[in-house]
Design an enzyme around this catalytic site. Sequence first.
Site, PDB file in Angstrom:
ATOM      1  N   SER A 221      -1.913  -2.584 -20.733  1.00 42.18           N
ATOM      2  CA  SER A 221      -1.501  -2.468 -22.125  1.00 42.18           C
ATOM      3  C   SER A 221      -2.607  -1.780 -22.942  1.00 42.18           C
ATOM      4  O   SER A 221      -2.978  -0.647 -22.629  1.00 42.18           O
ATOM      5  CB  SER A 221      -1.157  -3.856 -22.676  1.00 42.18           C
ATOM      6  OG  SER A 221      -0.452  -3.770 -23.889  1.00 42.18           O
ATOM      7  N   ASP A 442       9.863  -2.029 -19.901  1.00 45.98           N
ATOM      8  CA  ASP A 442       8.739  -2.601 -20.646  1.00 45.98           C
ATOM      9  C   ASP A 442       9.045  -2.577 -22.143  1.00 45.98           C
ATOM     10  O   ASP A 442       9.271  -1.515 -22.715  1.00 45.98           O
ATOM     11  CB  ASP A 442       7.468  -1.790 -20.364  1.00 45.98           C
ATOM     12  CG  ASP A 442       6.200  -2.490 -20.822  1.00 45.98           C
ATOM     13  OD1 ASP A 442       6.226  -3.103 -21.903  1.00 45.98           O
ATOM     14  OD2 ASP A 442       5.193  -2.417 -20.101  1.00 45.98           O
ATOM     15  N   HIS A 470       6.548  -6.545 -19.378  1.00 40.60           N
ATOM     16  CA  HIS A 470       5.364  -5.812 -19.831  1.00 40.60           C
ATOM     17  C   HIS A 470       4.307  -5.854 -18.749  1.00 40.60           C
ATOM     18  O   HIS A 470       3.686  -6.881 -18.497  1.00 40.60           O
ATOM     19  CB  HIS A 470       4.842  -6.456 -21.117  1.00 40.60           C
ATOM     20  CG  HIS A 470       3.686  -5.739 -21.734  1.00 40.60           C
ATOM     21  ND1 HIS A 470       3.642  -4.368 -21.882  1.00 40.60           N
ATOM     22  CD2 HIS A 470       2.515  -6.199 -22.249  1.00 40.60           C
ATOM     23  CE1 HIS A 470       2.522  -4.020 -22.464  1.00 40.60           C
ATOM     24  NE2 HIS A 470       1.800  -5.104 -22.685  1.00 40.60           N
TER      25      HIS A 470
END
Length: 503
Positions: A221, A442, A470
């Site tokens: 991320s 995602d 995610h």
Amino acid sequence: MRRVLASALFLTAAVGCTSAPARPATQFAAQSTADTSTITWGPCTDLKRPDGQPPARQDKSVRCGKLAVPLDYAKPDGDKIDLALIKLPTTGKGKKLGSMVFNFGGPGASGVDTLDQAAKALTALRARYDLISFDPRGVERSAGVRCGNGADMDRFTSLDTLPVNNQTHQEAAAVNKRFAELCQRDSGKVLPYVGTVNAARDMDRIRAAVGDPKLNYVGMSYGTQLGAVYATEFPKKVGRMVLDAPLDPTVSFEQRTLVQTRGFQRAYESFLRACVKQRCDLGKDKSTADANVERLMKQLSAQPLKVGQRELTQGLASTGVAAALYSELTWPFLEQALGEALKGRGDALLYLADSYTGRMEDGSYSTQMTSFPAITCVDTAERPTEAQVRRTEAAAMRISPLFGSEGSGGLCRIWPAKGSDQARHVNAKGSGPIVVIGGKGDPATPYEWAPKLTAQLKTATLITYEGEGHGAYLSGSKCVQELVDDYLINGKVPAKGATCPAA
């Protein structure tokens, strides 16, 4: 349920009513015992689970340490801040490959706590590497950004997003203004220096301190942006690097808000389809279930649900829903939480929201909600006008009334520290091969950003994951894990166009 959920939520960005005092905002070298070139490792004494409690069991081999780094790299002999680190020593008896550094995202997630929680999922890597993570500058133990006390944070996190009118705009503006003032009051000295470029320089100090000639790294991320910036600043020092669930650092506040709103709405619709297929309590079909949740949100906007001495507001409820959409593992808990809320019980949905905002049982907060804007706002020179913020919000609400908002731009427009666009320009030219992983389902970092970052980095190869959630490496996908581990352990770069099915 909560014990299991706390474990499942450990990668999401994830109860009393008394306010807790803010912890000291910044620790500088005057109070530091950390070395500026080496790390002194010792026992870990303050590890936490997502609910703020200490781990039930602690691996005695795990070590924690500190490394002093310049607050301002333009003044290397000036004030220092202590970076908090954690090390899981290698368990293998074969040839050691050095250290593998992790950043699990945010910006604002504690790498110290998260690596400890993720240890079992990283067994294969630990057989060949020392696993290392850290709280980046501005996060938790590393001069963590603080903005008032628990009661102040409660006001900030519980803001409603429905209905959108002049009153809610004025309320949000007042709370945001107060929040920014508290951040300046409690953490003003560190705010200008918490950006990703400085964090990348910190990682190079970590690399040197552990004695590795090159940085081996897994970023997830926000950690993908940190890795991309490192590869741009120090291309010749890039070892084996994996960037999972990537951000596109070039997007504007408006673009990011709208793309992420679409991503969460798609994930929510996938959740509803899966829910009604299993004959859940939300409704007989997707439309009915969606209407019931919409009705719940409107009811909460008019009258929050009492949960002990607290209230489940519409804003907290939508946060709870978003938190559970990060992983398919938490969909069953979301189904239960929404079903109970429809019957007048809001504690499970409030628990999901707390897992996302970093609220502890004693009413204090981690730095998840304070580090995020602090780092985000100094990583860009963009400062949208009020008109631009309102336009973004209106467009987001058309995409999804449940997840639509003004995004980070509303807070950054009044942020007390200046921003720079340096972290938005990445290329990694001259680095070794980098592996990027993008997930089709995602919600937080939608797939379209993965090929964009891959192209920007010049030296990157893309793996496409067809599943939900995610992040892909720790999703349970055997295909993704095998491709990544083969690269990190054996140096085999995945073939161009590599694709993995849903787990």
